[in-house]
Design a protein around this motif. Structure first.
Motif, PDB file in Angstrom:
ATOM      1  N   LEU A  89       0.812  -1.207   0.000  1.00  0.00           N
ATOM      2  CA  LEU A  89       0.000   0.000   0.000  1.00  0.00           C
ATOM      3  C   LEU A  89       0.850   1.264   0.000  1.00  0.00           C
ATOM      4  O   LEU A  89       0.369   2.331  -0.354  1.00  0.00           O
ATOM      5  CB  LEU A  89      -0.931  -0.006   1.209  1.00  0.00           C
ATOM      6  N   ALA A  90       2.110   1.140   0.411  1.00  0.00           N
ATOM      7  CA  ALA A  90       3.015   2.292   0.426  1.00  0.00           C
ATOM      8  C   ALA A  90       4.447   1.772   0.421  1.00  0.00           C
ATOM      9  O   ALA A  90       4.710   0.625   0.790  1.00  0.00           O
ATOM     10  CB  ALA A  90       2.766   3.173   1.655  1.00  0.00           C
ATOM     11  N   ALA A  91       5.356   2.627   0.011  1.00  0.00           N
ATOM     12  CA  ALA A  91       6.761   2.238  -0.048  1.00  0.00           C
ATOM     13  C   ALA A  91       7.362   2.200   1.353  1.00  0.00           C
ATOM     14  O   ALA A  91       6.990   2.988   2.240  1.00  0.00           O
ATOM     15  CB  ALA A  91       7.534   3.216  -0.919  1.00  0.00           C
ATOM     16  N   VAL A  92       8.298   1.282   1.552  1.00  0.00           N
ATOM     17  CA  VAL A  92       9.036   1.228   2.808  1.00  0.00           C
ATOM     18  C   VAL A  92      10.013   2.400   2.837  1.00  0.00           C
ATOM     19  O   VAL A  92      10.745   2.623   1.865  1.00  0.00           O
ATOM     20  CB  VAL A  92       9.803  -0.103   2.934  1.00  0.00           C
ATOM     21  N   PRO A  93      10.046   3.174   3.916  1.00  0.00           N
ATOM     22  CA  PRO A  93      10.958   4.324   3.940  1.00  0.00           C
ATOM     23  C   PRO A  93      12.417   3.884   3.921  1.00  0.00           C
ATOM     24  O   PRO A  93      12.776   2.847   4.480  1.00  0.00           O
ATOM     25  CB  PRO A  93      10.596   5.028   5.257  1.00  0.00           C
ATOM     26  N   ASP A  94      13.229   4.670   3.260  1.00  0.00           N
ATOM     27  CA  ASP A  94      14.673   4.426   3.210  1.00  0.00           C
ATOM     28  C   ASP A  94      15.317   5.194   4.357  1.00  0.00           C
ATOM     29  O   ASP A  94      15.294   6.426   4.388  1.00  0.00           O
ATOM     30  CB  ASP A  94      15.225   4.891   1.859  1.00  0.00           C
ATOM     31  N   VAL A  95      15.863   4.467   5.333  1.00  0.00           N
ATOM     32  CA  VAL A  95      16.419   5.105   6.533  1.00  0.00           C
ATOM     33  C   VAL A  95      17.868   4.663   6.707  1.00  0.00           C
ATOM     34  O   VAL A  95      18.267   3.584   6.249  1.00  0.00           O
ATOM     35  CB  VAL A  95      15.604   4.739   7.789  1.00  0.00           C
ATOM     36  N   PRO A  96      18.683   5.479   7.381  1.00  0.00           N
ATOM     37  CA  PRO A  96      20.067   5.069   7.672  1.00  0.00           C
ATOM     38  C   PRO A  96      20.086   3.814   8.545  1.00  0.00           C
ATOM     39  O   PRO A  96      19.189   3.595   9.365  1.00  0.00           O
ATOM     40  CB  PRO A  96      20.642   6.278   8.422  1.00  0.00           C
ATOM     41  N   ARG A 146       2.326   9.221  11.858  1.00  0.00           N
ATOM     42  CA  ARG A 146       3.761   9.074  12.092  1.00  0.00           C
ATOM     43  C   ARG A 146       4.199   7.618  11.947  1.00  0.00           C
ATOM     44  O   ARG A 146       5.241   7.327  11.354  1.00  0.00           O
ATOM     45  CB  ARG A 146       4.111   9.595  13.484  1.00  0.00           C
ATOM     46  N   THR A 147       3.410   6.708  12.496  1.00  0.00           N
ATOM     47  CA  THR A 147       3.771   5.291  12.416  1.00  0.00           C
ATOM     48  C   THR A 147       3.664   4.786  10.990  1.00  0.00           C
ATOM     49  O   THR A 147       4.477   3.969  10.538  1.00  0.00           O
ATOM     50  CB  THR A 147       2.875   4.462  13.355  1.00  0.00           C
ATOM     51  N   SER A 148       2.680   5.267  10.251  1.00  0.00           N
ATOM     52  CA  SER A 148       2.552   4.899   8.850  1.00  0.00           C
ATOM     53  C   SER A 148       3.757   5.390   8.049  1.00  0.00           C
ATOM     54  O   SER A 148       4.319   4.649   7.229  1.00  0.00           O
ATOM     55  CB  SER A 148       1.262   5.478   8.268  1.00  0.00           C
ATOM     56  N   ALA A 149       4.166   6.620   8.280  1.00  0.00           N
ATOM     57  CA  ALA A 149       5.309   7.174   7.554  1.00  0.00           C
ATOM     58  C   ALA A 149       6.594   6.412   7.870  1.00  0.00           C
ATOM     59  O   ALA A 149       7.466   6.266   7.017  1.00  0.00           O
ATOM     60  CB  ALA A 149       5.475   8.654   7.896  1.00  0.00           C
ATOM     61  N   ALA A 150       6.705   5.911   9.105  1.00  0.00           N
ATOM     62  CA  ALA A 150       7.925   5.215   9.526  1.00  0.00           C
ATOM     63  C   ALA A 150       7.969   3.761   9.080  1.00  0.00           C
ATOM     64  O   ALA A 150       9.044   3.160   9.071  1.00  0.00           O
ATOM     65  CB  ALA A 150       8.060   5.286  11.056  1.00  0.00           C
ATOM     66  N   THR A 151       6.821   3.186   8.707  1.00  0.00           N
ATOM     67  CA  THR A 151       6.772   1.762   8.370  1.00  0.00           C
ATOM     68  C   THR A 151       6.354   1.484   6.925  1.00  0.00           C
ATOM     69  O   THR A 151       6.713   0.439   6.377  1.00  0.00           O
ATOM     70  CB  THR A 151       5.772   1.019   9.280  1.00  0.00           C
TER      71      THR A 151
END
Length: 284
Positions: A89-96, A146-151
């Motif tokens: 449903l959404a892309a996984v965020p790219d995080v360090p 916030r949790t959606s954006a992080a996951t």
């Protein structure tokens, strides 16, 4: 001519399959799978595992019929019809990576892969507003965003409820997660300096578990005590418990929001974000 013959063959095939489907429906009843609620009982004696086979047969027949009617259809549409959608449903965020600490509440057997919710289906959320602060809508909506954006997971609020618990038996159904407020008299786990609890129930086979439902319970007295200028701390508690809901555990690192004894963090730290991205990256 060939096209007419092919259509006739497909039509005869479809008629045979539909007749077989009608026979199975009359004998066993549609929805005879164990998770679909009470099924109509057959007059014939059956073993306790009997309802499983008719349900599988009906599914197989429907699948065969669709393929016969449209053999060139995209197989993804077929997977969606039988419940195996594989579109996130959404892309996984790219995080360090490697800049903080994180842990998972559960991992798949024999691996370090976290147990998580299906990223190809929205997580439905019900809120019980009894005892909640006046700004509970803002707290919940902000936390979910916030949790959606992080996951990369997607949450969908589906209304209010009077429910106080979710099904946590040996075979819990997939159902909306619950967010509620309570006192320690109702929920003893809120005793002492605990401001909230959160978690989910995993279903499936060992090595292939997925969360199906869960709940968050927040201490109504703690939230009632916050002054307007202290709302960032109220929001941090909601965000902390939402991270538990999707599968993140505590860490012994005060830089992270998932530090058990929070000393003032109000946003996800680097380890929190890496762990949440890992949870959102599980397969559908």
């Amino acid at each position: 001519m060939r096209d007419r013959l092919r259509r006739r063959r497909n039509a005869r095939y479809l008629e045979r399959r539909m007749a077989e489907l009608d026979r199975l429906d009359q004998e066993f009843g549609l929805g005879a799978m164990p998770t679909s609620g009470p099924a109509r009982r057959s007059n014939k004696a059956r073993r306790s595992s009997g309802p499983v086979l008719p349900g599988l047969l009906i599914t197989a027949l429907i699948v065969g019929t669709i393929v016969a009617m449209s053999p060139a259809d995209n197989m993804r549409q077929l997977r969606r019809l039988v419940g195996f959608d594989d579109d996130r449903l959404a892309a996984v965020p790219d995080v360090p990576r490697g800049e903080g600490s994180f842990s998972f509440l559960q991992t798949q057997r024999g691996s370090d892969e976290p147990v998580g919710y299906d990223p190809c289906r929205p997580i439905e959320v019900l809120v019980n507003p009894e005892g909640a602060p006046d700004n509970y809508d803002e707290l919940v909506d902000t936390g979910l965003e916030r949790t959606s954006a992080a996951t990369g997971l997607r949450f969908e609020r589906v209304g209010l409820t009077e429910k106080r618990d979710v099904m946590t038996g040996p075979f819990p159904r997939r159902e909306p997660v619950l967010i509620a407020w309570a006192t320690e008299d109702e929920v003893p786990d809120l005793a002492g300096d605990v401001a909230g609890i959160g978690g989910s129930v995993a279903v499936g086979q060992p090595g292939n578990l997925r969360y199906g439902t869960g709940r968050i319970v927040l201490d109504r007295d703690v939230f009632a005590s916050f002054e307007p200028e202290e709302q960032p701390f109220a929001q941090a508690i909601v965000d902390h418990e939402l991270a538990h809901l999707v599968g993140l555990g505590h860490v012994d690192d005060p830089r992270e929001l998932m530090y058990a004894d929070n000393v003032g963090a109000t946003t996800y730290g680097p380890g929190d974000r890496e762990g949440l991205a890992r949870i959102g990256s599980v397969d559908c």
